[in-house]
Structure formats: structure tokens, C-alpha cells
Design a protein around this motif. Structure first.
Motif, short mmCIF file in Angstrom:
data_model
loop_
_atom_site.label_atom_id
_atom_site.label_comp_id
_atom_site.label_asym_id
_atom_site.label_seq_id
_atom_site.Cartn_x
_atom_site.Cartn_y
_atom_site.Cartn_z
N PRO A 59 18.42 59.24 30.25
CA PRO A 59 19.08 58.22 29.42
C PRO A 59 20.26 57.55 30.13
N GLU A 60 21.03 58.35 30.87
CA GLU A 60 22.19 57.78 31.57
C GLU A 60 21.75 56.94 32.78
N LEU A 61 20.70 57.39 33.47
CA LEU A 61 20.26 56.68 34.67
C LEU A 61 19.63 55.34 34.34
N THR A 62 19.02 55.26 33.17
CA THR A 62 18.24 54.05 32.86
C THR A 62 18.89 53.18 31.78
N ALA A 63 20.09 53.55 31.34
CA ALA A 63 20.73 52.79 30.26
C ALA A 63 20.96 51.34 30.65
N GLU A 64 21.47 51.15 31.86
CA GLU A 64 21.80 49.81 32.33
C GLU A 64 21.63 49.76 33.84
N PRO A 65 21.43 48.58 34.42
CA PRO A 65 21.35 48.50 35.89
C PRO A 65 22.62 49.03 36.54
N MET A 66 22.44 49.76 37.61
CA MET A 66 23.59 50.35 38.31
C MET A 66 23.81 49.63 39.65
N GLU A 67 24.92 49.98 40.27
CA GLU A 67 25.25 49.35 41.55
C GLU A 67 25.99 50.35 42.43
N THR A 68 25.57 50.44 43.68
CA THR A 68 26.31 51.29 44.63
C THR A 68 27.60 50.57 45.01
N PHE A 69 28.74 51.21 44.76
CA PHE A 69 29.98 50.55 45.20
C PHE A 69 30.59 51.23 46.42
N TRP A 70 30.18 52.45 46.71
CA TRP A 70 30.64 53.10 47.95
C TRP A 70 29.46 53.81 48.59
N LEU B 182 28.22 55.23 42.38
CA LEU B 182 27.64 54.10 41.64
C LEU B 182 28.35 53.89 40.32
N GLY B 183 28.46 52.61 39.95
CA GLY B 183 28.95 52.22 38.64
C GLY B 183 27.89 51.37 37.97
N LEU B 184 28.30 50.65 36.95
CA LEU B 184 27.36 49.76 36.26
C LEU B 184 27.46 48.36 36.87
N LYS B 185 26.33 47.71 36.96
CA LYS B 185 26.32 46.38 37.57
C LYS B 185 27.19 45.40 36.79
N ARG B 186 27.25 45.59 35.47
CA ARG B 186 28.00 44.62 34.67
C ARG B 186 29.49 44.99 34.51
N ASP B 187 29.98 45.92 35.29
CA ASP B 187 31.39 46.30 35.21
C ASP B 187 32.31 45.07 35.35
N THR B 188 33.35 45.04 34.55
CA THR B 188 34.39 44.04 34.79
C THR B 188 35.18 44.49 36.02
N PRO B 189 35.97 43.59 36.63
CA PRO B 189 36.78 44.02 37.79
C PRO B 189 37.68 45.20 37.44
N GLU B 190 38.20 45.22 36.22
CA GLU B 190 39.09 46.32 35.82
C GLU B 190 38.32 47.64 35.72
N GLN C 177 37.45 48.88 39.14
CA GLN C 177 38.63 49.44 39.80
C GLN C 177 38.90 50.85 39.28
N GLN C 178 38.71 51.04 37.97
CA GLN C 178 38.94 52.36 37.40
C GLN C 178 37.89 53.36 37.89
N ARG C 179 36.64 52.91 37.96
CA ARG C 179 35.60 53.82 38.48
C ARG C 179 35.91 54.22 39.92
N GLU C 180 36.37 53.24 40.70
CA GLU C 180 36.70 53.56 42.10
C GLU C 180 37.85 54.56 42.16
N ARG C 181 38.82 54.36 41.28
CA ARG C 181 39.96 55.28 41.26
C ARG C 181 39.48 56.68 40.86
N ASP C 182 38.60 56.72 39.84
CA ASP C 182 38.07 58.01 39.40
C ASP C 182 37.28 58.69 40.52
#
Ligand code: FES
Ligand SMILES: [Fe+2]
Length: 407
Positions: A177-188, A311-319, A322-327
Motif C-alpha cells: 500500500p505504501e509503495l503504490t500509493a503515489e508515484p515516488m522519486e529518488t532524491f538521493w 525516495l520521497g513522493l513525486k508530488r512533494d512540495t519544495p518544503e 526539504q523536510q524529507r531530505e532533512r529526515d
């Protein structure tokens, strides 16, 4: 009283399923056999589709079986994988980790290939080959590829392998459910190279008794009776896979961790933490707001390249991003402390168990009703290793029948 040499070398008074001969972490013979019997036969997670988002994008991958691969998105949007080897004289075609190009052109003599693997140009083809060889004879070698379970690109070198879904079985249902909820994106994407055996680093993801290594995990989990830490259960699945139950991480207990508590992940319970270990060298680790993927590429018995993705969500806002990267950075990423603690301990095992210096037995014997400090995850993993290798992990230099009797 400390042990004498003969006592040190004595087999433990435990079932042979509960300890391992360390030669499996250092033997060249075993390592070469692993490539043939394991790495060239199973599905590997090569990258995420967001790393080649557009037609003509490509991404290279060093396959754990040793073959250099290139993953390409064709003009039709389909992701295909090929040997990154020129059929002319065996040169590497793509050198860069990623990029975009309508054709993959070998630098050596400029043979060119499209996203379907077809050879589309051979300079002075007729002059040199007349009618003896043509472009249709020298396409790239395609590799079995599936894009699945949240957009990950999976590859298998074995043309006759089972489908990915039967290899994974139900092991990823828990996180689906978590993997397929929304498109994801590799950020690092980041790497580490360690002088240790790949199985030792995978072990650290297969047992949580080593949370004694991590002060952060002790404070935010083990020491908080409300976290559900000691209730986390291991569930074993066919083909050597396993999952670890979720918990409620008490981020606030660790002063200055900087980890957000309100940014979560679709379908994951607040402050949740789910983990899936896939045989032989993949871990999906969803920690509240970030999905970290660990995948290992063994280079030698005592050398491994670790690949990490966040990875985060593709539709993440910049904020949100940024929080996911910090986490990701605070504790578990390349600038945190947990990852380095894991790498330090695994490297220590690599140093201590290097060839010719390792006579002892490695214990995998904790039994705690399949809960978090039970070593069932490692036992399940190594049993699958033994099944595929035809060797008993406790007596690995005896093969097949003898090994089966011991195991
Ligand atoms: S080796 Fe690639 S074109 Fe000759
Ligand atoms: Fe760890």
C-alpha cells in the motif's frame, strides 16, 4: 575463564542451523559459486523509474553477477535493459552513470544502437562486411526486466527465470500500500565501498539485536515501552525474504534529532517504520517520511559496493522535499550516525573474519518467539543461501548430500 585454541575451534553445542562457518564470508571458491548459483539467477533491484524519467534516458547498473548493464527508456516509454557491452569488439558502450541520448554510440568504432537494442549504424558496413554480416545480426543482448512494486526496475540475467512476482511472492504485500500509493522519486543516490562480505552487511538489516549499536534506536524505541519495539515481529517468506513489523518511533525522545514527526507517508501509520529484506541483498526501509533502499553489489569475497537510495513522493512540495531530505540526513542517511555505525560494525566483521584469520563460528542462535531480537531473519536468509548453494552454512566445504544431512 578464557578459552584455549582447541576450545575456540570447537563447534558450538547448538543445532547446525544456528551457527555459520565464517569461511562462507571469505572463500574465493564460494564467492565464484555464489555468482553462478545466486546472483545470476535471482531478481535484483537495479534502480527506480524516476532515475530515467523521459524517453531516451539511460542509467547504468553494475550487476552483482559481474555483467555491466545499461537500462534505457525507449521512445515508446518502455524500460529495457541490455548488456552494456558492444557486440563488435566488446567495449563498454555507456561510461556515465546516467544521461539521455537518442542512440547509444560506442566510442570505439561508432556502432550505434537505439532504445530497443537494435543496431542502427555500422560505419562503412557494406565495405567491410559485404553480405556476410549486417546490423540485424549485431543487436544488443537484452536482459529480463520488470518495472514493479512502486516503479522499481528489476532485472534478471537468467532468460529462463521465474517471473518477478513468483520470486517475491507475498514478501512485499506488507509494504505494497505504501509503495503504490503515489508515484515516488529518488532524491538521493549514494554509495559506500566496504572491505567486508555482502552477507555480513545484509545480516545487519536482518537482525535488530544490534540496536545496542545505535544509541538513537535505543532511545527512540527500545527504552520506550509505548513504542511497541519489543512486539515487532519477523515474518519469513519463501525464497529467503523476511519482513519486520512496524513500531511507533518516539522521535521526540532523542533531543536534537531534527526528525519531523508530522510529515509521514501515505498509508503508513504515524511515526511508523516498516522494513522488508529481500534475498540476497536488498532492503526496503520505510521510516516515517523516507523510503531508503539498500542494495549490495559484491565485488570480491571481502569487498562490497553498497548502493543507497532515498525516495520521497513525486508530488512533494519544495518544503516537503526539504523536510524529507532533512529526515533522511539526520540519523539514517550519509550525514547521520546510524548508517556509519552499521558500516563500522560490518567492516569490523570483515577485518576479523578475513581469510586466514577467522577460525571460529558465527552464532545466529537467539530465539525470542520471532520478535525483534530473535535471529530468525538471519537463519532464514542463510538457510536459503544453503539451499541454493547446495552447501550447509555450518559445514560449507561439504557439498550437497552431506550438507543436506547436516542442515
Ligand atoms: S567495439 Fe564498439 S564499435 Fe567497435
Ligand atoms: Fe543498524
Amino acid at each position: 575463564m578464557a578459552r584455549t585454541t582447541s576450545e575456540w575451534l570447537k563447534r558450538p553445542k547448538l543445532p547446525p542451523t544456528h551457527y555459520v562457518d565464517p569461511i562462507i564470508y571469505s572463500s574465493e571458491e564460494i564467492f565464484e559459486e555464489e555468482k553462478e548459483k545466486i546472483f545470476k539467477k535471482v531478481w535484483h533491484l537495479a534502480c527506480h523509474e524516476s532515475e530515467l524519467p523521459n524517453p531516451y534516458d539511460y542509467r547504468t547498473y553494475r550487476h552483482p553477477g559481474g555483467t555491466p548493464l545499461v537500462i534505457v527508456r525507449g521512445e515508446d516509454g518502455k524500460v529495457r535493459t541490455f548488456y552494456n557491452i558492444c557486440p563488435h569488439r566488446g567495449n563498454l558502450i555507456v561510461y556515465e552513470p546516467s544521461g539521455s541520448s537518442k542512440y547509444l554510440t560506442c566510442i570505439f568504432h561508432q556502432w550505434a544502437f537505439n532504445g530497443h537494442g537494435d543496431c542502427v549504424d555500422i560505419p562503412r558496413e557494406k565495405d567491410g562486411y559485404q553480405d556476410r554480416l549486417c546490423k540485424a545480426d549485431v543487436a544488443l543482448k537484452e536482459v529480463r526486466t520488470e518495472v514493479a512494486y512502486g516503479g522499481f526496475v528489476w532485472v534478471n540475467l537468467d532468460d529462463n527465470c521465474e517471473p518477478l512476482s513468483s520470486y517475491i511472492g507475498e514478501a512485499l504485500d506488507y509494504m505494497l500500500p505504501e509503495l503504490t500509493a503515489e508515484p515516488m522519486e529518488t532524491f538521493w543516490y549514494y554509495q559506500a565501498t566496504l572491505n567486508t562480505n555482502y552477507k555480513l552487511i545484509h545480516d545487519t538489516n536482518s537482525e535488530f539485536y544490534h540496536d545496542y549499536l545505535h544509541i538513537y534506536n535505543r532511545i527512540t524505541g527500545m527504552l520506550d515501552p509505548k513504542s511497541g519495539y519489543f512486539q515487532r515481529k519477523y515474518t519469513a517468506y519463501p525464497n529467503g525474504h523476511a519482513t519486520v513489523g512496524s513500531m511507533n518511533v518516539n522521535y521526540g525522545a532523542y533531543a536534537g534529532s531534527g526528525h519531523s514527526t508530522d510529515l509521514g507517508w501515505p498509508h503508513l501509520p504515524p511515526k511508523g517504520w516498516k522494513l522488508v529484506d529481500l534475498f540476497p541483498a536488498i532492503t526496503l526501509n520505510l521510516r516515517t517520511s523516507v523510503l531508503r533502499i539498500d542494495s549490495y553489489i559484491p565485488l570480491a569475497p571481502n569487498k562490497v559496493l553498497l548502493e543507497f537510495r532515498a525516495l520521497g513522493l513525486k508530488r512533494d512540495t519544495p518544503e516537503e522535499r526539504q523536510q524529507r531530505e532533512r529526515d533522511a540526513a539526520t540519523i539514517w542517511g550519509p550525514f547521520g550516525r546510524n548508517l556509519h555505525e552499521d558500516l563500522l560494525a560490518s567492516s569490523g566483521q570483515g577485518i576479523a573474519m578475513a581469510r586466514d584469520s577467522q577460525p571460529m563460528y558465527v552464532l545466529q542462535a537467539r530465539e525470542e518467539n520471532a520478535t525483534i531480537h530473535d535471529e530468525i531473519g538471519m537463519r532464514h536468509y542463510i538457510a536459503e543461501w544453503g539451499r541454493r548453494m547446495g552447501r550447509s552454512p555450518a559445514l560449507p566445504m561439504l557439498k550437497d548430500e552431506a550438507a543436506a544431512r547436516v542442515a
